[in-house]
Design a protein around this motif. Sequence first.
Motif, short mmCIF file in Angstrom:
data_model
loop_
_atom_site.label_atom_id
_atom_site.label_comp_id
_atom_site.label_asym_id
_atom_site.label_seq_id
_atom_site.Cartn_x
_atom_site.Cartn_y
_atom_site.Cartn_z
N UNK A 225 -33.50 33.92 37.60
CA UNK A 225 -33.04 32.96 36.61
C UNK A 225 -31.52 32.81 36.69
N UNK A 226 -31.05 31.57 36.75
CA UNK A 226 -29.61 31.29 36.88
C UNK A 226 -29.19 30.28 35.82
N UNK A 227 -28.16 30.60 35.07
CA UNK A 227 -27.65 29.67 34.07
C UNK A 227 -26.79 28.61 34.75
N UNK A 228 -27.06 27.35 34.43
CA UNK A 228 -26.35 26.28 35.11
C UNK A 228 -26.19 25.08 34.18
N UNK A 229 -25.82 23.92 34.79
CA UNK A 229 -25.57 22.70 34.03
C UNK A 229 -26.37 21.57 34.65
N UNK A 230 -26.97 20.75 33.81
CA UNK A 230 -27.76 19.62 34.28
C UNK A 230 -26.85 18.49 34.77
N UNK A 231 -27.30 17.78 35.82
CA UNK A 231 -26.51 16.70 36.39
C UNK A 231 -27.24 15.36 36.35
N UNK A 232 -28.32 15.27 35.57
CA UNK A 232 -29.09 14.04 35.56
C UNK A 232 -28.48 12.96 34.67
N UNK A 233 -27.58 13.34 33.77
CA UNK A 233 -26.85 12.36 32.97
C UNK A 233 -25.49 12.97 32.64
N UNK A 234 -24.74 12.31 31.78
CA UNK A 234 -23.37 12.76 31.51
C UNK A 234 -23.27 13.64 30.28
N UNK A 235 -24.41 14.06 29.72
CA UNK A 235 -24.38 14.92 28.53
C UNK A 235 -23.93 16.33 28.90
N UNK A 236 -24.29 16.79 30.09
CA UNK A 236 -23.94 18.15 30.49
C UNK A 236 -24.82 19.19 29.83
N UNK A 266 -36.67 14.85 29.81
CA UNK A 266 -37.75 15.09 30.76
C UNK A 266 -37.26 14.99 32.21
N UNK A 267 -36.30 14.12 32.46
CA UNK A 267 -35.77 14.01 33.82
C UNK A 267 -35.06 15.30 34.20
N UNK A 677 -36.64 10.89 44.73
CA UNK A 677 -37.43 11.71 45.66
C UNK A 677 -38.52 12.50 44.95
N UNK A 678 -38.57 12.43 43.64
CA UNK A 678 -39.51 13.23 42.86
C UNK A 678 -40.82 12.47 42.64
N UNK A 679 -41.93 13.09 43.02
CA UNK A 679 -43.24 12.49 42.80
C UNK A 679 -43.57 12.42 41.31
N UNK A 680 -43.11 13.41 40.56
CA UNK A 680 -43.36 13.43 39.12
C UNK A 680 -42.63 12.29 38.43
N UNK A 681 -41.37 12.07 38.81
CA UNK A 681 -40.61 10.98 38.21
C UNK A 681 -41.20 9.63 38.62
N UNK A 682 -41.70 9.53 39.84
CA UNK A 682 -42.33 8.28 40.28
C UNK A 682 -43.57 7.98 39.44
N UNK A 683 -44.35 9.02 39.14
CA UNK A 683 -45.54 8.83 38.32
C UNK A 683 -45.17 8.41 36.90
N UNK A 684 -44.13 9.03 36.36
CA UNK A 684 -43.68 8.65 35.01
C UNK A 684 -43.18 7.21 34.99
N UNK A 685 -42.46 6.83 36.04
CA UNK A 685 -41.94 5.46 36.11
C UNK A 685 -43.09 4.45 36.20
N UNK A 686 -44.09 4.76 37.03
CA UNK A 686 -45.25 3.87 37.15
C UNK A 686 -45.99 3.76 35.82
N UNK A 687 -46.08 4.87 35.11
CA UNK A 687 -46.74 4.89 33.81
C UNK A 687 -45.98 4.02 32.81
N UNK A 688 -44.65 4.12 32.85
CA UNK A 688 -43.82 3.32 31.94
C UNK A 688 -43.95 1.83 32.24
#
Length: 698
Positions: A225-236, A266-267, A677-688
């Motif tokens: 387990x490694x503590x880090x920072x998310x880079x998917x948006x600018x919230x940090x 979720x992203x 590149x994420x199959x999970x995100x692609x499925x969520x996008x198709x669902x949306x």
Amino acid sequence: MPKLKVDGKEIEVEDGLTLLQACELAGAEIPRFCYHERLSIAGNCRMCLVEVKGAPKPQASCALSVNDLRPGPEGQPPEVLTKSPTVKKAREGVMEFLLINHPLDCPICDQGGECDLQDQSMAYGVDSSRFHENKRAVEDKYIGPLVKTIMTRCIHCTRCIRFVTEVGGVEELGAIGRGEDMEITTYLERAMTSELQGNVIDLCPVGALTSRPYAFKARPWELRKTESIDAMDAVGSNIRVDVRGREVMRIMPRVNEDVNEEWISDKSRFVWDGLRTQRLDRPYVRENGRLRAASWQEAFSAIAGKVKETAPERMAALAGDLATTEEMFALKDLMVRLGVESVDCRQEGSALGEAGGRAGFLFNATIAGIEEADAVLLIGSNPRAEAAVLNSRIRKRWRATAMPVGVIGEAADLTYAYEHLGAGPETLDALARGEIGFLETLKTAERPLIVVGEGAFARRDGMAILSAAARLAKDVGAVGGDWNGFSVLHTAAGRVGGLEIGCLPGEGGRDTRAIVEGAGKGEIDVVFLLGADEIDMAALGQAFVVYQGTHGDAGAHRADVILPGAAYTEKSGTYVNTEGRPQLARRASFPPGDAREDWAILRALSGAVGQTLPYDSLDELRAAMYEAAPYLAALDEVAVADPAGLDELAGLGGTPDKAPFENAVTNFYLNNPIARASAVMAECSALRRGDVAMDAAE
């Protein structure tokens, strides 16, 4: 302030605290399943029973306020016992009832090792059951591609229902039936649509709601387990990256009250499968129109040969959304040494940083400061798609105070009520002139918050709109004293860091739009792309493109030379969030194949082009960066920007065009190379989009 005795220890607590909170302040440990400090009180599980002297029976400490306790006959403080035989027997009884219907499938349960029910049964469970009837069975529910349900395990704590209703703001989960027949489900078993739905996995105290992509993949004790920072948006958002071997297995939230509390989008949570697909794991060089695998030396030689025959004014560099501050600093340093002035980190095409100082591009009110605002105006922004966790803060404040919210831009479901004032700059101008009643709302507010989104400032007339927004902020009293409500909401994790270190065009240099247009016209011959995938690659014309990045995305398809870099979980680097808070993302795993950390690639490349950078380690690079921007050294602290810079910004003026604002993020799930590149995100996008049925059976 009320006083009470907890297990013989007298304490004084704040008004309004629950008895459970007071007991924990006194050092007592109170078990619970339904209670959560960020959700409303349900009082379902009764696991938190305590003994109150004088009360006829054990009391549910989560649902009892300290103000409701009566003093003793002679005015003594109320006395509470948390470890008495009565309490122990009551909790054991509650546990026995919970286990009547709970299946004994811990060996195959993904919650195993992290289960609240397991932990509490060790303290209050017994070794056998007095009930021999068949256990209750409940059919599993389909609630989408992210959350897996095994509802036979559900203990009816209703945390998930309260979360999606109160925090997520999309009332998609509810209970049907009564008593033993009660079931948690979505309406007609449709998929959940909230961008925060994955948080119910953390909230569920048993294994009823688990991560569908992570199902049966690993056990918690196998993971590093490694503590880090998310880079998917600018919230940090603060995250924990769990790795087995070299592979990221899951991403979890960490608590940071000033940034993301304990939620992540979720992203942020489910994008990890994109970290290992479509990866660039070796250098490539284009020959005869086709890319071929090459050595690092061949790639550097191809770049060096092109650089040496090209004049500095005919070269340019762009940094992408996921770049760390260190690598942007190294890129800018290298370009300066090569004499290149056309450098830009603003991939979205804005002119931020050219006026107004730091106050002109930061979320000056801070994310936690949203909870002090008493009126909000959103300009060209959809925070639900651009910063889902920040949007939940706005909703939290709106629920607590019925705070008025106005929107100029596209109408969207933001999970809270708002007044749609108009669609574009004309509405902003009319509001400033007092032709719209919301102006009075802003003026009467003590702490008005004006949020300018990328849909407004990333246009060609973006500085004119920013200037108008700054003037409005000053006119309504949003800037002054201890409050600066003028706030810019970014969508890219690396943007503010690049602005802080000045990764911007030098004297006579071109910005992003001019670089792309210049390349298309044949005025730019060499373009360096540091993870920049969101520009129009077809517009680069015949330019020689060097792409340094992680995935086979748009930049790699257009590149003449590809240098494989490290993703945000595979390197140590600084990300500065939208409020200007520098945070350190730590390396959790290693990049695949021959890929290397991006600063190291730039350091090696500098030697090949004859302009060796003066740092041989990441520490030396950071020392140089901190010297250039000292406030970056104060990790997890926000250096307050001088609001005087907004005077300059407000004075710019300009005439914006009449086109309506368009939200910057049109697809929440697919707006960066890792997510695509994420199959999970692609499925969520198709669902949306509705490409797949929302109530599809498994």
